[in-house]
Design a protein around this motif. Structure first.
Motif, short mmCIF file in Angstrom:
data_model
loop_
_atom_site.label_atom_id
_atom_site.label_comp_id
_atom_site.label_asym_id
_atom_site.label_seq_id
_atom_site.Cartn_x
_atom_site.Cartn_y
_atom_site.Cartn_z
N PHE A 32 -10.06 -10.87 9.11
CA PHE A 32 -10.53 -9.76 7.42
C PHE A 32 -9.39 -8.87 7.26
CE2 PHE A 32 -11.60 -6.71 4.97
CZ PHE A 32 -11.65 -6.78 3.76
N PHE A 33 -9.28 -7.93 8.39
CA PHE A 33 -8.28 -6.88 7.84
C PHE A 33 -7.04 -7.18 9.43
CE2 PHE A 33 -12.00 -4.50 8.21
CZ PHE A 33 -11.45 -3.40 7.43
N ILE A 41 1.26 -4.06 4.17
CA ILE A 41 2.42 -3.83 4.64
C ILE A 41 3.30 -4.22 3.87
CG2 ILE A 41 4.19 -4.74 6.84
CD1 ILE A 41 1.79 -4.10 8.63
N VAL A 42 3.20 -6.14 3.49
CA VAL A 42 4.28 -6.74 2.32
C VAL A 42 4.64 -6.04 0.83
CG1 VAL A 42 4.58 -8.72 1.33
CG2 VAL A 42 3.94 -9.18 4.05
N HIS A 49 10.16 0.32 -1.01
CA HIS A 49 11.84 0.42 -0.42
C HIS A 49 13.06 1.53 -1.14
CE1 HIS A 49 12.47 -1.64 -3.99
NE2 HIS A 49 14.10 -1.60 -4.06
N ARG A 50 13.99 2.39 -0.19
CA ARG A 50 14.34 2.84 -0.92
C ARG A 50 15.60 2.60 -1.69
NH1 ARG A 50 17.59 5.25 4.04
NH2 ARG A 50 17.20 3.79 4.99
#
Length: 89
Positions: A32-33, A41-42, A49-50
């Motif tokens: 799960f984690f 993260i994705v 994003h910059r």
């Protein structure tokens, strides 16, 4: 009748079902984690994003409350696993 690729070996003791259940519980929590963290993260990669190549973020100083929560939540999540191991010993 056992399958061609058994997940667990044949049970050889009277507390093997509890050990198998605890192992399955811990594996489910880990999966799960792993999925949740990978998804975060994705998502955050694309969301934050910059916008310009020369953009630099601001410095963030520590927050004691955040660090306390960062340590307490894993401790709380660890308790059921410890309780399960304690009952088996």
């Amino acid at each position: 009748m056992q399958s061609q690729l058994p997940l667990y070996p044949e049970q050889a003791s009277n507390f093997a079902p509890q050990v198998d259940a605890l192992m399955l519980f811990i594996t489910a929590i880990c999966l799960f984690f792993a999925v949740a963290i990978t998804a975060a993260i994705v998502i955050f990669f694309f969301k934050f994003h910059r916008k310009q190549p020369d953009a630099v973020g601001i410095a963030i100083h520590g927050d004691s409350r955040l660090e306390a929560v960062w340590m307490i939540i894993p401790l709380i999540l660890r308790w059921p696993c410890s309780a399960g191991c304690g009952r088996l010993c």
